[in-house]
Design a protein around this motif. Structure first.
Motif, PDB file in Angstrom:
ATOM      1  N   ASP A  47      63.715   9.776  -5.029  1.00 25.36           N
ATOM      2  CA  ASP A  47      63.999   9.803  -3.660  1.00 25.36           C
ATOM      3  C   ASP A  47      63.503   8.370  -2.816  1.00 25.36           C
ATOM      4  O   ASP A  47      62.489   8.573  -3.168  1.00 25.36           O
ATOM      5  N   PRO A  48      64.056   7.772  -2.353  1.00 26.51           N
ATOM      6  CA  PRO A  48      63.700   7.071  -0.892  1.00 26.51           C
ATOM      7  C   PRO A  48      62.896   7.097  -0.141  1.00 26.51           C
ATOM      8  O   PRO A  48      62.474   6.056  -0.171  1.00 26.51           O
ATOM      9  N   SER A  49      62.531   8.491   0.579  1.00 24.43           N
ATOM     10  CA  SER A  49      61.574   8.555   1.288  1.00 24.43           C
ATOM     11  C   SER A  49      60.558   8.551   0.707  1.00 24.43           C
ATOM     12  O   SER A  49      59.046   7.917   0.932  1.00 24.43           O
ATOM     13  N   ALA A  50      59.845   9.059  -0.635  1.00 24.52           N
ATOM     14  CA  ALA A  50      58.908   8.542  -1.407  1.00 24.52           C
ATOM     15  C   ALA A  50      58.390   7.906  -1.591  1.00 24.52           C
ATOM     16  O   ALA A  50      57.590   7.129  -1.581  1.00 24.52           O
ATOM     17  N   LEU A  51      59.109   7.000  -2.127  1.00 27.32           N
ATOM     18  CA  LEU A  51      58.848   5.784  -3.197  1.00 27.32           C
ATOM     19  C   LEU A  51      58.265   4.484  -1.838  1.00 27.32           C
ATOM     20  O   LEU A  51      57.562   3.911  -1.572  1.00 27.32           O
ATOM     21  N   ILE A  52      58.992   4.980  -0.292  1.00 22.93           N
ATOM     22  CA  ILE A  52      58.885   3.644   1.133  1.00 22.93           C
ATOM     23  C   ILE A  52      56.980   4.328   1.094  1.00 22.93           C
ATOM     24  O   ILE A  52      56.713   3.355   1.926  1.00 22.93           O
ATOM     25  N   ASP A  53      56.994   5.481   1.216  1.00 26.92           N
ATOM     26  CA  ASP A  53      55.478   6.392   1.437  1.00 26.92           C
ATOM     27  C   ASP A  53      54.628   5.882   0.582  1.00 26.92           C
ATOM     28  O   ASP A  53      53.699   5.434   0.916  1.00 26.92           O
ATOM     29  N   ARG A  97      77.273   5.963 -12.999  1.00 30.32           N
ATOM     30  CA  ARG A  97      76.725   4.985 -11.896  1.00 30.32           C
ATOM     31  C   ARG A  97      75.542   5.957 -11.649  1.00 30.32           C
ATOM     32  O   ARG A  97      75.597   7.027 -11.511  1.00 30.32           O
ATOM     33  N   ILE A  98      74.331   5.550 -10.465  1.00 30.99           N
ATOM     34  CA  ILE A  98      73.251   6.947 -10.419  1.00 30.99           C
ATOM     35  C   ILE A  98      73.040   6.225  -8.975  1.00 30.99           C
ATOM     36  O   ILE A  98      72.732   4.298  -9.157  1.00 30.99           O
ATOM     37  N   ARG A  99      72.531   7.182  -8.118  1.00 32.74           N
ATOM     38  CA  ARG A  99      72.268   6.870  -6.414  1.00 32.74           C
ATOM     39  C   ARG A  99      70.820   6.339  -7.162  1.00 32.74           C
ATOM     40  O   ARG A  99      69.792   7.605  -7.132  1.00 32.74           O
ATOM     41  N   VAL A 100      69.698   5.579  -6.789  1.00 38.14           N
ATOM     42  CA  VAL A 100      68.522   5.858  -7.022  1.00 38.14           C
ATOM     43  C   VAL A 100      68.240   4.623  -5.918  1.00 38.14           C
ATOM     44  O   VAL A 100      68.892   3.391  -5.451  1.00 38.14           O
ATOM     45  N   ALA A 101      66.796   4.768  -5.284  1.00 37.75           N
ATOM     46  CA  ALA A 101      66.101   3.779  -4.890  1.00 37.75           C
ATOM     47  C   ALA A 101      65.146   2.782  -5.916  1.00 37.75           C
ATOM     48  O   ALA A 101      64.134   2.869  -6.420  1.00 37.75           O
ATOM     49  N   ILE A 102      65.530   1.711  -5.471  1.00 42.19           N
ATOM     50  CA  ILE A 102      65.010   0.609  -6.212  1.00 42.19           C
ATOM     51  C   ILE A 102      64.785  -0.480  -5.079  1.00 42.19           C
ATOM     52  O   ILE A 102      63.847  -0.889  -4.799  1.00 42.19           O
ATOM     53  N   ALA A 103      62.833  -1.082  -6.223  1.00 43.40           N
ATOM     54  CA  ALA A 103      61.507  -0.852  -5.755  1.00 43.40           C
ATOM     55  C   ALA A 103      61.684  -2.256  -7.004  1.00 43.40           C
ATOM     56  O   ALA A 103      61.114  -2.194  -7.703  1.00 43.40           O
ATOM     57  N   ILE A 122      61.092  -0.885 -10.210  1.00 44.78           N
ATOM     58  CA  ILE A 122      60.647   0.764 -10.186  1.00 44.78           C
ATOM     59  C   ILE A 122      61.803   1.247 -10.154  1.00 44.78           C
ATOM     60  O   ILE A 122      62.645   0.798  -8.965  1.00 44.78           O
ATOM     61  N   VAL A 123      61.960   2.344 -10.025  1.00 47.06           N
ATOM     62  CA  VAL A 123      63.494   3.793  -9.662  1.00 47.06           C
ATOM     63  C   VAL A 123      63.253   4.775  -8.714  1.00 47.06           C
ATOM     64  O   VAL A 123      61.759   5.079  -9.789  1.00 47.06           O
ATOM     65  N   PRO A 153      69.336   1.254   4.788  1.00 48.20           N
ATOM     66  CA  PRO A 153      69.677   3.102   3.901  1.00 48.20           C
ATOM     67  C   PRO A 153      68.113   3.624   3.249  1.00 48.20           C
ATOM     68  O   PRO A 153      68.212   4.469   3.605  1.00 48.20           O
ATOM     69  N   VAL A 154      67.425   2.188   3.204  1.00 48.11           N
ATOM     70  CA  VAL A 154      66.115   3.642   2.585  1.00 48.11           C
ATOM     71  C   VAL A 154      64.957   3.482   4.831  1.00 48.11           C
ATOM     72  O   VAL A 154      64.804   4.265   4.443  1.00 48.11           O
TER      73      VAL A 154
END
Length: 399
Positions: free
Chosen positions: A299-305, A239-245, A295-296, A361-362
């Motif tokens: 870095d959740p901060s970079a993805l929401i930006d 498993r991997i911790r990722v930001a998913i969009a 998209i994965v 979490p985001v």
């Protein structure tokens, strides 16, 4: 009697390779279905044409329709047999196992994972070399579960590449040649000449692109592991911790109906190109699902930006909508699965054109330059527990 000409195979040998009787080949020659045959033996090009005719017959096409297609140049792919010559020597499964050091059952698993047709009774010399590479990787300590996933990804990706190469060659080379008024034989010769130039270029191009991307993702993996260690948020094995969009175009189906398929496809291509061109280095497009982009990113901060900034740039309808979640995903065969992936998909379904919806979490990983309007705890389709959702936007006056 089966005499072999200096210029090619005998009729009997050619019939055996094509899988028909010599009498059938004679009839095809007499009917003009094999124009590549010049009477001096079965060359590779003539053999390739015969194979195409055989496949067409298996599909139920009449000799008359095949002859017409051949005369128009529609069967001009017979040259491919010259580009991909067959190897006469074939290994049995047992012989391949002894040569490669792999168990027969594992050989079948590897061949199946790649996506090759299951032909355990016939392993070619090239297939055997591939098995030797797999054996060397396992001997070096690469886990079997990982290797099978890697070869499956290779198979899927290269199958897509090969399919695109053939279809694009057909659309932009083969079709124009047929419409130019050239005979079927002239079309085949021109396609063969061009293919002999282009085909050797494919492997070095693919290798270069692979090296560039490999370097990029190694660097991203190092950074991602370091940040996970600092957060104390290491995921379980596999498993991997990722930001998913997920991002898609609202009203895409309606646009297709109102403006036509080509116009809608142009809009989709512009959307996908804009996404790929603006994503942060820590994120990438995993796949396209119709008009939706997955998209994965590490870095959740970079993805929401990115998402908020991307939406600010949009003015052309249909407007995109984006949903983002941060959590654990099961990584398998180059793709991402699991509950948190499904949450990201479901919140995207809840968003409207121009909006970015995110989960708690985001929000917790976002920078102070963003604002989040709490929508509430929403019960998403397929989930028993509600999910806290927020509408993301930039602060007023923040450029």
């Amino acid at each position: 009697m089966s005499l072999v000409s200096n210029d090619g195979l005998s009729l009997t040998d050619a019939a055996r390779r094509v899988g028909v009787t010599p009498a059938t080949l004679r009839r095809w020659l007499r009917d003009g279905l094999i124009p590549q045959h010049d009477g001096n033996g079965w060359t590779t090009a003539a053999l390739g044409q015969a194979r195409v005719v055989a496949r067409m017959r298996e599909r139920g096409h009449s000799l008359q329709s095949i002859r017409k297609a051949s005369e128009e140049g529609r069967l001009a792919y017979a040259y491919a047999d010259e580009l991909f010559p067959e190897t006469d020597h074939q290994y049995t499964l047992g012989e391949a196992a002894r040569e490669s050091g792999l168990e027969p059952a594992l050989i079948e698993r590897i061949i199946s994972a790649i996506g090759f047709p299951a032909r355990a009774e016939a392993v070619s010399e090239d297939d055997l070399q591939l098995l030797r590479y797999a054996s060397a990787a396992l001997d070096a300590g690469f886990p079997l579960v990982a290797m099978l996933q890697v070869v499956r990804v290779y198979g899927q990706a290269i199958a897509q590449i090969s399919d695109a190469e053939v279809r694009l060659f057909h659309l932009y080379v083969h079709e124009p040649l047929m419409r130019s008024g050239s005979s079927g034989l002239e079309v085949a010769e021109q396609m063969e000449d061009l293919s002999k130039i282009l085909l050797p270029l494919a492997s070095p191009v693919i290798d270069h692109i692979h090296q560039r991307y490999l370097q990029h993702f190694i660097e991203q993996d190092i950074v991602g592991h370091m940040e996970s260690d600092l957060d104390g948020a290491a995921a379980d094995l596999g498993r991997i911790r990722v930001a998913i969009a997920f991002a898609d175009l609202t009203g895409y189906t309606r646009l297709t109906e109102e403006e036509g398929e080509l116009e809608a496809l142009d809009a989709l291509e512009r959307f996908v190109e804009a996404v790929e061109a603006t994503l942060p280095d820590s994120a990438r497009v995993v796949k396209l699902i119709g008009d939706e982009v997955m998209i994965v990113g590490s870095d959740p901060s970079a993805l929401i930006d990115w998402a908020v900034g991307f939406q600010r740039l949009q003015s052309e309808r249909p407007l995109p909508r984006i949903g983002i979640h941060y959590g654990e995903a099961l990584y398998r065969d180059g793709d991402y699965y699991g509950r948190d992936v499904n949450i990201a998909s479901r919140i995207t379904d809840r968003s409207a054109g121009g909006e970015v919806l995110v989960t708690r979490p985001v929000v917790d990983h976002a920078g102070p330059h963003l604002e989040f309007d709490r929508i509430g705890e929403i019960k998403l389709k397929g989930f028993s527990e509600p999910t806290e959702m927020f509408l993301a936007r930039g602060k007023e006056g923040d450029d």
